[in-house]
Design an enzyme around this catalytic site. Structure first.
Site, PDB file in Angstrom:
ATOM      1  N   ILE A 167      17.995  15.968  19.237  1.00 43.27           N
ATOM      2  CA  ILE A 167      18.357  17.179  19.984  1.00 43.27           C
ATOM      3  C   ILE A 167      17.183  17.653  20.852  1.00 43.27           C
ATOM      4  O   ILE A 167      17.385  18.200  21.929  1.00 43.27           O
ATOM      5  CB  ILE A 167      18.844  18.277  19.000  1.00 43.27           C
ATOM      6  N   HIS A 168      15.968  17.400  20.396  1.00 44.36           N
ATOM      7  CA  HIS A 168      14.785  17.809  21.167  1.00 44.36           C
ATOM      8  C   HIS A 168      14.499  16.869  22.345  1.00 44.36           C
ATOM      9  O   HIS A 168      13.553  17.125  23.099  1.00 44.36           O
ATOM     10  CB  HIS A 168      13.555  17.874  20.258  1.00 44.36           C
TER      11      HIS A 168
ATOM     12  N   SER B 150       8.344   0.768  -8.650  1.00 42.39           N
ATOM     13  CA  SER B 150       9.658   0.994  -9.272  1.00 42.39           C
ATOM     14  C   SER B 150       9.722   0.440 -10.694  1.00 42.39           C
ATOM     15  O   SER B 150      10.284   1.064 -11.592  1.00 42.39           O
ATOM     16  CB  SER B 150      10.750   0.312  -8.440  1.00 42.39           C
TER      17      SER B 150
ATOM     18  N   GLU C 114      17.192   3.294  -3.646  1.00 38.53           N
ATOM     19  CA  GLU C 114      17.816   2.161  -4.364  1.00 38.53           C
ATOM     20  C   GLU C 114      17.737   2.405  -5.879  1.00 38.53           C
ATOM     21  O   GLU C 114      18.714   2.191  -6.610  1.00 38.53           O
ATOM     22  CB  GLU C 114      17.104   0.838  -4.015  1.00 38.53           C
TER      23      GLU C 114
ATOM     24  N   GLU D 190       8.997   9.429  -6.465  1.00 46.87           N
ATOM     25  CA  GLU D 190       9.795   9.698  -7.684  1.00 46.87           C
ATOM     26  C   GLU D 190      11.006   8.775  -7.759  1.00 46.87           C
ATOM     27  O   GLU D 190      12.048   9.153  -8.303  1.00 46.87           O
ATOM     28  CB  GLU D 190      10.282  11.153  -7.763  1.00 46.87           C
TER      29      GLU D 190
ATOM     30  N   GLY E 182      12.998  14.260  24.757  1.00 47.99           N
ATOM     31  CA  GLY E 182      11.617  13.763  24.872  1.00 47.99           C
ATOM     32  C   GLY E 182      10.614  14.655  24.169  1.00 47.99           C
ATOM     33  O   GLY E 182       9.609  14.182  23.623  1.00 47.99           O
TER      34      GLY E 182
HETATM   35  C1  LIG Z   1       2.660   9.456  -0.308  1.00 42.88           C
HETATM   36  C2  LIG Z   1       3.022   8.919  -1.655  1.00 42.88           C
HETATM   37  C3  LIG Z   1       2.673   9.649  -2.786  1.00 42.88           C
HETATM   38  C4  LIG Z   1       2.924   9.124  -4.057  1.00 42.88           C
HETATM   39  N1  LIG Z   1       2.523   9.825  -5.168  1.00 42.88           N
HETATM   40  C5  LIG Z   1       2.593   9.237  -6.381  1.00 42.88           C
HETATM   41  C6  LIG Z   1       2.030   9.877  -7.531  1.00 42.88           C
HETATM   42  O1  LIG Z   1       1.507  10.999  -7.461  1.00 42.88           O
HETATM   43  N2  LIG Z   1       2.064   9.200  -8.719  1.00 42.88           N
HETATM   44  C7  LIG Z   1       2.627   7.965  -8.839  1.00 42.88           C
HETATM   45  O2  LIG Z   1       2.623   7.417  -9.939  1.00 42.88           O
HETATM   46  N3  LIG Z   1       3.194   7.356  -7.775  1.00 42.88           N
HETATM   47  C8  LIG Z   1       3.184   7.949  -6.555  1.00 42.88           C
HETATM   48  N4  LIG Z   1       3.726   7.316  -5.460  1.00 42.88           N
HETATM   49  C9  LIG Z   1       4.293   5.983  -5.614  1.00 42.88           C
HETATM   50  C10 LIG Z   1       5.796   5.948  -5.544  1.00 42.88           C
HETATM   51  O3  LIG Z   1       6.342   6.501  -6.705  1.00 42.88           O
HETATM   52  C11 LIG Z   1       6.197   4.469  -5.348  1.00 42.88           C
HETATM   53  O4  LIG Z   1       5.784   4.084  -4.044  1.00 42.88           O
HETATM   54  C12 LIG Z   1       7.687   4.270  -5.520  1.00 42.88           C
HETATM   55  O5  LIG Z   1       8.046   4.430  -6.859  1.00 42.88           O
HETATM   56  C13 LIG Z   1       8.123   2.872  -5.052  1.00 42.88           C
HETATM   57  O6  LIG Z   1       7.317   1.889  -5.615  1.00 42.88           O
HETATM   58  P1  LIG Z   1       6.645   0.767  -4.695  1.00 42.88           P
HETATM   59  O7  LIG Z   1       6.024   1.437  -3.535  1.00 42.88           O
HETATM   60  O8  LIG Z   1       5.769  -0.070  -5.541  1.00 42.88           O
HETATM   61  O9  LIG Z   1       7.836  -0.099  -4.158  1.00 42.88           O
HETATM   62  P2  LIG Z   1       8.515  -1.336  -4.918  1.00 42.88           P
HETATM   63  O10 LIG Z   1       8.830  -0.974  -6.307  1.00 42.88           O
HETATM   64  O11 LIG Z   1       7.670  -2.534  -4.681  1.00 42.88           O
HETATM   65  O12 LIG Z   1       9.863  -1.468  -4.099  1.00 42.88           O
HETATM   66  C14 LIG Z   1       9.920  -2.056  -2.807  1.00 42.88           C
HETATM   67  C15 LIG Z   1      11.371  -2.027  -2.336  1.00 42.88           C
HETATM   68  O13 LIG Z   1      12.179  -2.777  -3.243  1.00 42.88           O
HETATM   69  C16 LIG Z   1      13.210  -1.951  -3.750  1.00 42.88           C
HETATM   70  N5  LIG Z   1      13.500  -2.316  -5.131  1.00 42.88           N
HETATM   71  C17 LIG Z   1      12.627  -2.409  -6.168  1.00 42.88           C
HETATM   72  N6  LIG Z   1      13.276  -2.773  -7.284  1.00 42.88           N
HETATM   73  C18 LIG Z   1      14.589  -2.916  -6.950  1.00 42.88           C
HETATM   74  C19 LIG Z   1      15.775  -3.271  -7.672  1.00 42.88           C
HETATM   75  N7  LIG Z   1      15.750  -3.527  -8.972  1.00 42.88           N
HETATM   76  N8  LIG Z   1      16.938  -3.309  -6.987  1.00 42.88           N
HETATM   77  C20 LIG Z   1      16.998  -3.023  -5.681  1.00 42.88           C
HETATM   78  N9  LIG Z   1      15.913  -2.671  -4.943  1.00 42.88           N
HETATM   79  C21 LIG Z   1      14.724  -2.617  -5.581  1.00 42.88           C
HETATM   80  C22 LIG Z   1      12.713  -0.541  -3.618  1.00 42.88           C
HETATM   81  O14 LIG Z   1      13.765   0.401  -3.568  1.00 42.88           O
HETATM   82  C23 LIG Z   1      11.966  -0.619  -2.302  1.00 42.88           C
HETATM   83  O15 LIG Z   1      12.877  -0.528  -1.240  1.00 42.88           O
HETATM   84  C24 LIG Z   1       3.563   7.865  -4.190  1.00 42.88           C
HETATM   85  C25 LIG Z   1       3.943   7.157  -3.052  1.00 42.88           C
HETATM   86  C26 LIG Z   1       3.685   7.663  -1.795  1.00 42.88           C
HETATM   87  C27 LIG Z   1       4.073   6.856  -0.578  1.00 42.88           C
END
Ligand SMILES: Cc1cc2nc3c(=O)[nH]c(=O)nc-3n(C[C@H](O)[C@H](O)[C@H](O)COP(=O)(O)OP(=O)(O)OC[C@H]3O[C@@H](n4cnc5c(N)ncnc54)[C@H](O)[C@@H]3O)c2cc1C
Length: 404
Positions: free
Chosen positions: A358-359, A137, A388, A384, A361
């Site tokens: 709805i499904h 994030s 939050e 994306e 088991g």
């Molecule tokens: C299957 C998959 C495909 C993906 N594909 C891509 C891709 O192609 N390219 C790419 O760059 N990324 C990709 N991602 C990464 C994705 O964008 C990140 O996982 C996402 O942005 C969240 O970042 P994080 O996992 O580091 O969680 P964190 O940023 O560590 O957040 C952890 C938790 O804390 C919360 N949080 C963080 N900051 C705050 C705040 N200021 N206030 C309140 N809550 C907060 C978050 O909402 C979350 O609940 C992918 C992820 C997955 C799972």
């Protein structure tokens, strides 16, 4: 369509034709085969090949580069249909679409001429890489770096995480810090267009210094690979800085946040697609399954679930299309894209959960499609920008627009 809203969905003739074509493709090619590729967690190559033939890799790329030149609204309609089939299929084109958006909006003429024709046909696929093992994030906290070398090229180092299409892509739009001391940090970030050998775990020759570790094992969203990327002395020519060296250094954060705005509409459309599919499955099953002497659809508690699901699908679709239309009209749509992403991804998860209930088991059995949907839907809450983060964007923009 479970709820036929065609008369009110304001589609142009082109949009109607293309969404019908993609819906048929989803019904005939994606849905019947998704279980196999999901179960094996293997890349759905035959489906992707057909998507190339249908031109789906070049939907938004201008015709002069071999694409269809369609707008974001039409693209969102296509993504909804693909995701109704299987969100992993839309995942294959999602980062590709973001990459082509970056090129069209910020690329130099040479970058457009070189990449867009190959991307329009799907000859090469694009990946988009911001996230790192310790940062998702908080994008300004990334640690990967780019440093100008004596020969004029830029040396990239650092580890990236969760790269969709990380192995099969031929080009990765990657964000790194070129001025780690910049204050605020976003001013020191640059987007590099890094070429690579598709499907090579270890790149050699011009692309050496880029390693793709084994794909990450996931709960759902199977088939399309998510990988780490390790840049270790990867030498990137200066002309592969997005927008060129002079204009592009230090602009990466702004460029990629702009692209995320369209990316959010895209994820919202995926939420609508999966919610729509959950509704269809629930409508069918609830009329087939009997309990207490009648189809469960005749029990009011089940009808209420169906009613809530259908309402959420419609609301999510409308807000998604509104955000897309605003972007197409050249208006600021950061607030609307955030709302669309938030509402549609949460609706996707909620509709899938209700469909699962709805499904009974059988929803827990791998023989029923909803089991896959149940593992796929949560991704949309994260990718994306989490829910939050969307709320943070929406709140901030609301206050900016309504400052007293
Ligand atoms: C299957 C998959 C495909 C993906 N594909 C891509 C891709 O192609 N390219 C790419 O760059 N990324 C990709 N991602 C990464 C994705 O964008 C990140 O996982 C996402 O942005 C969240 O970042 P994080 O996992 O580091 O969680 P964190 O940023 O560590 O957040 C952890 C938790 O804390 C919360 N949080 C963080 N900051 C705050 C705040 N200021 N206030 C309140 N809550 C907060 C978050 O909402 C979350 O609940 C992918 C992820 C997955 C799972």
């Amino acid at each position: 369509m479970a709820v036929d809203t065609a008369a009110y969905s304001e589609q142009t003739e082109i949009q109607r034709d293309i969404t019908q074509m993609v819906r048929q493709f989803a019904d005939e090619q994606i849905i019947p085969n998704a279980e196999h590729f999901d179960h094996e967690d293997s890349f759905p190559e035959p489906i992707v090949e057909q998507m190339k033939e249908l031109g789906l890799f070049g939907v938004t790329i201008p015709e002069e580069y071999g694409g269809m030149g369609l707008d974001l609204t039409t693209y969102a309609m296509i993504v909804e249909e693909l995701s109704r089939g299987w969100i992993s299929i839309s995942g294959v084109v999602n980062t590709h679409f973001i990459g082509s958006y970056l090129l069209m909006k910020f690329g130099t003429d040479e970058q457009k001429d070189y990449f867009l024709p190959k991307m329009a046909t799907g000859e090469i696929r694009a990946a988009f890489s911001l996230s790192e093992p310790e940062v998702g994030s908080d994008v300004q906290g990334i640690k990967a770096t780019g440093k100008k070398a004596a020969d004029g090229r830029w040396e990239l180092n650092g580890q990236k995480m969760w790269v969709t299409n990380g192995l099969g892509s031929g080009v990765v739009f990657v964000l790194v810090k070129t001025d780690p001391k910049a204050e605020p940090p976003y001013k020191g970030m640059t987007c590099f267009i890094t070429e690579k050998e598709p499907w090579a775990e270890e790149n050699t020759g011009d692309f050496k210094g880029l390693v793709v570790p084994p794909k990450i094992k996931k709960m759902g969203y199977k088939g399309v690979e998510s990988t780490e990327l390790v840049y270790d002395g990867y030498m990137c020519p200066a002309e592969r800085i997005l927008g060129g060296e002079e204009a592009g250094v230090g602009q990466g954060f702004v460029q990629m946040m702009d692209a995320l705005e369209v990316g959010r509409v895209n994820v919202a459309a995926r939420g609508v697609g999966i919610a729509q599919r959950a509704l269809e499955l629930a409508l069918r099953y609830s009329q087939e399954r009997k309990a207490f002497g009648k189809p469960i659809a005749q029990h009011q508690a089940i009808q209420f679930k169906l009613a809530d699901m259908a309402t959420k699908v419609e609301a999510a679709r409308l807000v998604t299309r509104k955000a897309a239309r605003m972007k197409d009209a050249g208006e600021r749509s950061d607030l609307e894209a955030g709302m669309a992403k938030l509402l549609a991804s949460e609706s996707g998860k909620e509709c899938v959960e209700e469909c699962f209930r709805i499904h009974g088991g059988y929803g827990y059995s791998k023989e029923y499609e909803v089991e896959r949907l149940y593992r796929d839907a949560p991704l949309l809450l994260i990718g994306e920008g989490t829910s939050e983060i969307q709320r943070m964007v929406i709140g901030k923009k609301l206050l900016q627009r309504h400052k007293i």
